[in-house]
Design a protein around this motif. Structure first.
Motif, PDB file in Angstrom:
ATOM      1  N   ALA A 377       0.841  -1.200   0.000  1.00 34.93           N
ATOM      2  CA  ALA A 377       0.000   0.000   0.000  1.00 34.93           C
ATOM      3  C   ALA A 377       0.873   1.246   0.000  1.00 34.93           C
ATOM      4  O   ALA A 377       0.579   2.230  -0.696  1.00 34.93           O
ATOM      5  CB  ALA A 377      -0.919  -0.019   1.220  1.00 34.93           C
ATOM      6  N   ILE A 378       1.968   1.178   0.799  1.00 35.83           N
ATOM      7  CA  ILE A 378       2.893   2.321   0.850  1.00 35.83           C
ATOM      8  C   ILE A 378       3.512   2.543  -0.533  1.00 35.83           C
ATOM      9  O   ILE A 378       3.569   3.661  -1.040  1.00 35.83           O
ATOM     10  CB  ILE A 378       3.990   2.088   1.919  1.00 35.83           C
ATOM     11  CG1 ILE A 378       3.345   2.069   3.318  1.00 35.83           C
ATOM     12  CG2 ILE A 378       5.082   3.154   1.836  1.00 35.83           C
ATOM     13  CD1 ILE A 378       4.251   1.551   4.413  1.00 35.83           C
ATOM     14  N   ALA A 381       0.923   3.989  -2.895  1.00 28.56           N
ATOM     15  CA  ALA A 381       0.602   5.383  -2.567  1.00 28.56           C
ATOM     16  C   ALA A 381       1.758   6.300  -2.954  1.00 28.56           C
ATOM     17  O   ALA A 381       1.558   7.385  -3.539  1.00 28.56           O
ATOM     18  CB  ALA A 381       0.280   5.493  -1.082  1.00 28.56           C
ATOM     19  N   VAL A 385       2.289   9.423  -5.511  1.00 24.99           N
ATOM     20  CA  VAL A 385       2.816  10.755  -5.191  1.00 24.99           C
ATOM     21  C   VAL A 385       3.748  11.220  -6.315  1.00 24.99           C
ATOM     22  O   VAL A 385       3.657  12.360  -6.798  1.00 24.99           O
ATOM     23  CB  VAL A 385       3.543  10.746  -3.823  1.00 24.99           C
ATOM     24  CG1 VAL A 385       4.302  12.061  -3.616  1.00 24.99           C
ATOM     25  CG2 VAL A 385       2.560  10.521  -2.693  1.00 24.99           C
ATOM     26  N   ILE A 409      11.215   6.023   0.161  1.00 23.40           N
ATOM     27  CA  ILE A 409      10.068   5.436   0.883  1.00 23.40           C
ATOM     28  C   ILE A 409       9.675   4.110   0.237  1.00 23.40           C
ATOM     29  O   ILE A 409       9.433   3.111   0.907  1.00 23.40           O
ATOM     30  CB  ILE A 409       8.883   6.430   0.892  1.00 23.40           C
ATOM     31  CG1 ILE A 409       9.246   7.664   1.735  1.00 23.40           C
ATOM     32  CG2 ILE A 409       7.623   5.760   1.438  1.00 23.40           C
ATOM     33  CD1 ILE A 409       8.226   8.783   1.696  1.00 23.40           C
ATOM     34  N   GLY A 542       2.774   0.229  14.471  1.00 25.52           N
ATOM     35  CA  GLY A 542       3.558   1.051  13.552  1.00 25.52           C
ATOM     36  C   GLY A 542       4.605   0.301  12.785  1.00 25.52           C
ATOM     37  O   GLY A 542       5.656   0.842  12.463  1.00 25.52           O
TER      38      GLY A 542
ATOM     39  N   ASP B  11      -1.645   3.411  11.530  1.00 26.55           N
ATOM     40  CA  ASP B  11      -0.384   3.394  12.292  1.00 26.55           C
ATOM     41  C   ASP B  11       0.839   3.331  11.374  1.00 26.55           C
ATOM     42  O   ASP B  11       1.962   3.469  11.847  1.00 26.55           O
ATOM     43  CB  ASP B  11      -0.393   2.228  13.297  1.00 26.55           C
ATOM     44  CG  ASP B  11      -0.513   0.881  12.624  1.00 26.55           C
ATOM     45  OD1 ASP B  11      -1.321   0.780  11.668  1.00 26.55           O
ATOM     46  OD2 ASP B  11       0.182  -0.068  13.038  1.00 26.55           O
ATOM     47  N   GLU B  12       0.634   3.076  10.083  1.00 30.84           N
ATOM     48  CA  GLU B  12       1.757   3.062   9.139  1.00 30.84           C
ATOM     49  C   GLU B  12       2.063   4.509   8.725  1.00 30.84           C
ATOM     50  O   GLU B  12       1.324   5.096   7.918  1.00 30.84           O
ATOM     51  CB  GLU B  12       1.380   2.240   7.901  1.00 30.84           C
ATOM     52  CG  GLU B  12       1.258   0.754   8.146  1.00 30.84           C
ATOM     53  CD  GLU B  12       2.605   0.059   8.182  1.00 30.84           C
ATOM     54  OE1 GLU B  12       3.627   0.716   7.852  1.00 30.84           O
ATOM     55  OE2 GLU B  12       2.645  -1.125   8.533  1.00 30.84           O
ATOM     56  N   ASP B  14       4.404   5.984   6.834  1.00 30.95           N
ATOM     57  CA  ASP B  14       4.669   6.269   5.420  1.00 30.95           C
ATOM     58  C   ASP B  14       3.377   6.290   4.609  1.00 30.95           C
ATOM     59  O   ASP B  14       3.138   7.179   3.798  1.00 30.95           O
ATOM     60  CB  ASP B  14       5.633   5.233   4.825  1.00 30.95           C
ATOM     61  CG  ASP B  14       7.059   5.484   5.311  1.00 30.95           C
ATOM     62  OD1 ASP B  14       7.327   6.624   5.744  1.00 30.95           O
ATOM     63  OD2 ASP B  14       7.875   4.537   5.270  1.00 30.95           O
ATOM     64  N   PHE B  15       2.523   5.315   4.870  1.00 31.52           N
ATOM     65  CA  PHE B  15       1.263   5.207   4.146  1.00 31.52           C
ATOM     66  C   PHE B  15       0.372   6.420   4.445  1.00 31.52           C
ATOM     67  O   PHE B  15      -0.132   7.100   3.551  1.00 31.52           O
ATOM     68  CB  PHE B  15       0.547   3.905   4.528  1.00 31.52           C
ATOM     69  CG  PHE B  15      -0.794   3.747   3.872  1.00 31.52           C
ATOM     70  CD1 PHE B  15      -0.889   3.360   2.537  1.00 31.52           C
ATOM     71  CD2 PHE B  15      -1.972   3.991   4.574  1.00 31.52           C
ATOM     72  CE1 PHE B  15      -2.125   3.225   1.937  1.00 31.52           C
ATOM     73  CE2 PHE B  15      -3.206   3.856   3.968  1.00 31.52           C
ATOM     74  CZ  PHE B  15      -3.284   3.466   2.647  1.00 31.52           C
ATOM     75  N   THR B  18       1.718   9.750   3.053  1.00 28.92           N
ATOM     76  CA  THR B  18       1.630   9.804   1.593  1.00 28.92           C
ATOM     77  C   THR B  18       0.196  10.088   1.141  1.00 28.92           C
ATOM     78  O   THR B  18      -0.055  10.911   0.268  1.00 28.92           O
ATOM     79  CB  THR B  18       2.131   8.480   0.983  1.00 28.92           C
ATOM     80  OG1 THR B  18       3.382   8.185   1.570  1.00 28.92           O
ATOM     81  CG2 THR B  18       2.284   8.584  -0.512  1.00 28.92           C
ATOM     82  N   ILE B  19      -0.751   9.388   1.760  1.00 25.98           N
ATOM     83  CA  ILE B  19      -2.165   9.592   1.399  1.00 25.98           C
ATOM     84  C   ILE B  19      -2.584  11.036   1.691  1.00 25.98           C
ATOM     85  O   ILE B  19      -3.239  11.701   0.873  1.00 25.98           O
ATOM     86  CB  ILE B  19      -3.066   8.577   2.154  1.00 25.98           C
ATOM     87  CG1 ILE B  19      -2.782   7.140   1.695  1.00 25.98           C
ATOM     88  CG2 ILE B  19      -4.550   8.905   1.956  1.00 25.98           C
ATOM     89  CD1 ILE B  19      -3.153   6.826   0.257  1.00 25.98           C
ATOM     90  N   LYS B  21      -0.682  13.579   1.868  1.00 20.63           N
ATOM     91  CA  LYS B  21      -0.025  14.453   0.884  1.00 20.63           C
ATOM     92  C   LYS B  21      -0.803  14.456  -0.441  1.00 20.63           C
ATOM     93  O   LYS B  21      -1.098  15.496  -1.023  1.00 20.63           O
ATOM     94  CB  LYS B  21       1.397  13.913   0.641  1.00 20.63           C
ATOM     95  CG  LYS B  21       2.386  14.978   0.152  1.00 20.63           C
ATOM     96  CD  LYS B  21       3.725  14.335  -0.178  1.00 20.63           C
ATOM     97  CE  LYS B  21       4.525  13.971   1.056  1.00 20.63           C
ATOM     98  NZ  LYS B  21       5.772  13.269   0.686  1.00 20.63           N
TER      99      LYS B  21
END
Lengths: 583, 127
Positions: A377-378, A381, A385, A409, A542, B11-12, B14-15, B18-19, B21
């Protein structure tokens, strides 16, 4: 993957003493079944023992007591009965003798009576007496000196025959008795007889009428009043000589082995003979120094009891057998049912464990999907960006630095995903051979020193080591064991918020090397304790924890035939113990 | 169109960042919260039109946070973010009053469409 074939999520039987203890053990179902069988075998033994102690023994004691009391009472009854017979027979004998004495005495008052009786008169006397009783043998008429004046009977007599030496005579004259009964004697005949004598005074002079009687007739009379009872009767004198006895016995040759005390008018005794015990009752005659004895063997007296006892004993044995059999079969059935239920329960546990294993595979798949999805997902996303940056519509900074930052990232997320797949592969690898000698103390020192440089740096953690200097080496590969202890140490460090102590102790315990790691951290909640070995179970958020550390540790320890045990008190700390065999 | 206010709870880091942003460049007033507890704290002082809530979070998970939000500010529409294996949590969330659920990893457009539908619903517009 082999690791999951023998799932360590088998929380089948909690072995800890309290809710906050969880032993990560590898339950052997066969051993459990054997335990159940042994338990029920012991239970059955206890129940059967209870039956014997609680029913059969008291039953036996009661029966024995009852037999004793019964025998005692019956013997007493037999004694009383025998004594009553003796008493009654004595009375009959006394009446018998009195009647004959009265008959004799009546002769003094008969019409024919004369102080000088002729032989015809004497014969007539004897005739009269015999008419009354055949027991009369002869008759004599004596003067005060015991000289025979007249005689009639089967024996020859002679002039001036005197009886003044006879015991009965002295009894009659000197003791001034009205009549006497003399002991048995042979007299002038060959067959024994006993004498009865009575006296009268005429003109101041004493005259005596005496007769002898056949004792056998008296015995026949005794038998006739016995009414067929199985009782022997006899008469003895004070010396124990038989006066009236069984026709087959010779009265002069035998004396009674039992002579009752003259001081007691009647009584009963038990005499133990050579062959059998006898009950003997006696009753002394009032005027004559004779005792009437009645005898009965104890066995005959207790015939009724033997039969009752036999019936009772058989009855008791039969009832005991029936009750015991019923109870035994009931116990057997109950224990069998209970054992089968326990075994079914055990099988159910195993099925549950199997189901839980299947569920854990699903859990693993879900965990893998989630853990991989997060970095994906990161990545998605972040690539979006970059696409936004390149879109002039958004007028974003699309310098190479800005794009580089976003690419970093993406790299990090990809590295994280790779880390997860690597750890999963390591879990598979943990089943490699455990065949190189490994010094656990040195290994722990090494792991701790590495951690001090990195993970432990951010906090104030005091490390206390209590290593056994004589710890034997274990056969294992160092790398997987590093992972085991490394993961436990990292968890301990994470549990400590700012400062605390981690104590590491090594020792030997029942052929195992034991490593205990205590921390003063926040502790594990009881509801989490059973899940901490599950893959992907984590309380660290996290993306800090993957939830694979303890799961991997447990797989490795299991492969090395060891166990992991965890104890935890919330707010106080946790204690992990790893046991690894060295033999 | 009024400014759409969205809170992303995940809790992530980076995710989430980014969202946030990407939504911001699309004229959405987006903010982030790293946990359910933090989200509830922010809600005490700020108002949002839509909250995007990750299901799997430590300490207080998405379902628990949803319950609190619906108690605290029932007018706010909530969208659940779920993994493939945790669709049932998305459905559970809808039963508890969430507007919809979106499966991770989802293209931004899909998420944004759902956010706008939720916003329309809140404003009583067809969605």
């Amino acid at each position: 993957m082999r690791v999951w074939e023998t799932s360590h999520l088998l929380d089948t039987l909690p072995t800890g003493k309290n809710a906050s203890e969880h032993v990560y053990d590898f339950a052997d179902s066969q051993a459990n079944l054997e335990k159940i069988q042994l338990h029920f075998k012991q239970l059955k033994t206890r129940l059967v023992l209870g039956l014997v102690l609680g029913f059969l023994l008291p039953n036996a004691f009661l029966s024995a007591y009852f037999h004793y009391q019964f025998a005692h009472t019956l013997k007493n009854n037999a004694k009383l009965n025998l004594e009553a017979v003796a008493e009654s027979q004595k009375n009959s004998i006394e009446i018998y003798l009195q009647e004959r004495i009265v008959n004799l005495n009546n002769l003094f008052h008969s019409k024919e009576f004369t102080l000088q009786p002729s032989s015809e008169v004497m014969k007539s006397y004897l005739h009269n007496l015999k008419r009354f009783d055949e027991a009369f043998v002869d008759i004599g008429f004596l003067d005060a000196n015991g000289l025979e004046i007249g005689y009639a009977g089967p024996f020859s007599t002679f002039p001036d025959k005197s009886y003044n030496k006879e015991t009965w005579y002295s009894g009659l004259i000197s003791e001034n008795k009205k009549y006497v009964v003399g002991d048995l004697s042979l007299g002038s005949g060959k067959s024994p007889r006993f004498t009865i004598a009575t006296r009268q005074e005429f003109d101041g002079r004493i005259y005596i009428m005496k007769a002898t009687l056949d004792p056998d007739k008296l015995y026949v009379f005794l038998r006739s009043i016995n009414n067929g009872k199985s009782i022997d009767s006899m008469i003895i004198n004070r010396q124990g000589q038989y006066q009236v006895v069984d026709l087959n016995m010779s009265p002069f040759q035998e004396t009674s082995s039992f002579v009752p005390p003259y001081s007691s008018p009647s009584g009963v005794e038990e005499i133990t003979g050579d062959n059998e015990s006898m009950l003997v009752a006696y009753s002394w005659l009032t005027e004559t120094p004779w005792a009437l004895l009645t005898k009965q063997p104890v066995s005959v007296a207790q015939t009724g009891m033997y039969l009752s006892r036999l019936i009772l004993t058989i009855g008791l044995i039969v009832i005991s057998l029936i009750v015991s059999t019923v109870v035994y079969y009931t116990i057997n059935k109950l224990v069998k049912n209970a054992r089968q239920m326990a075994e079914k329960g055990q099988q159910l546990q195993e099925m549950l464990a199997h189901a839980s294993k299947l569920a854990s595979i699903g859990e693993l798949a879900a965990g893998v999907a989630h853990e991989i999805n997060n970095p994906l997902a990161i990545i998605m996303a972040t690539s979006g960006v970059i696409r936004d940056m390149l879109n002039p519509e958004f007028e974003l900074d699309h310098s190479s630095e800005a794009i580089n930052t976003e690419l970093t990232i993406i790299d990090n997320a990809a590295t994280r995903a790779k880390g997860i797949t690597k750890k999963l592969q390591d879990m598979g690898k943990s089943s490699s051979s455990c065949s190189i000698p490994c010094d656990i103390n040195a290994l722990l020192d090494d792991v701790l020193s590495r951690l001090k440089k990195n993970e432990f740096k951010s906090k104030t953690i005091e490390i206390v080591t209590q290593f056994s200097p004589l710890l034997p080496s274990i056969m294992a590969e160092a790398y997987p064991l590093r992972q085991v202890f490394g993961n436990i140490f990292i968890n301990a460090s994470d549990a400590i918020s700012e400062q605390g102590t981690i104590t590491v102790t090594t020792e030997t315990f029942e052929g195992m090397v034991s490593v205990t790691i205590n921390d003063t951290g926040k502790g594990i909640p009881p509801e989490d304790l059973k899940r901490i070995f599950n893959p992907f179970f984590t309380t660290k958020g996290g993306g800090k924890g993957t939830g694979l550390g303890l799961s991997i540790a447990a797989s490795i320890v299991k492969y090395c035939s060891g166990t992991i045990k965890v104890n935890s008190i919330l707010g106080v700390g946790s204690s992990f113990t790893v046991l690894l065999p060295y033999q | 169109m009024d400014t759409l206010r969205v809170l992303i709870v995940d809790d992530e880091d980076d995710f989430r960042e980014t969202i946030v942003k990407r939504l911001k460049v699309r004229k959405v007033l987006a903010e982030g919260a790293s946990s359910g507890i933090e989200a509830l704290k922010v809600l005490e002082t700020k108002d949002y039109d839509v909250i995007v809530l990750d299901v799997k979070m430590p300490k207080m998970d998405g379902i628990e946070t949803l319950r609190h939000i619906k108690k605290l500010k029932p007018e706010i529409e909530v969208i659940m973010l779920t993994g493939h294996a945790s669709v049932e949590f998305g459905i559970k969330g809808m039963q508890l009053g969430a507007f919809d659920y979106v499966m991770k990893p989802a293209p931004l457009n899909e998420l944004l469409d759902t956010i706008i539908q939720a916003y329309n619903k809140k404003r009583g517009l067809p969605h």
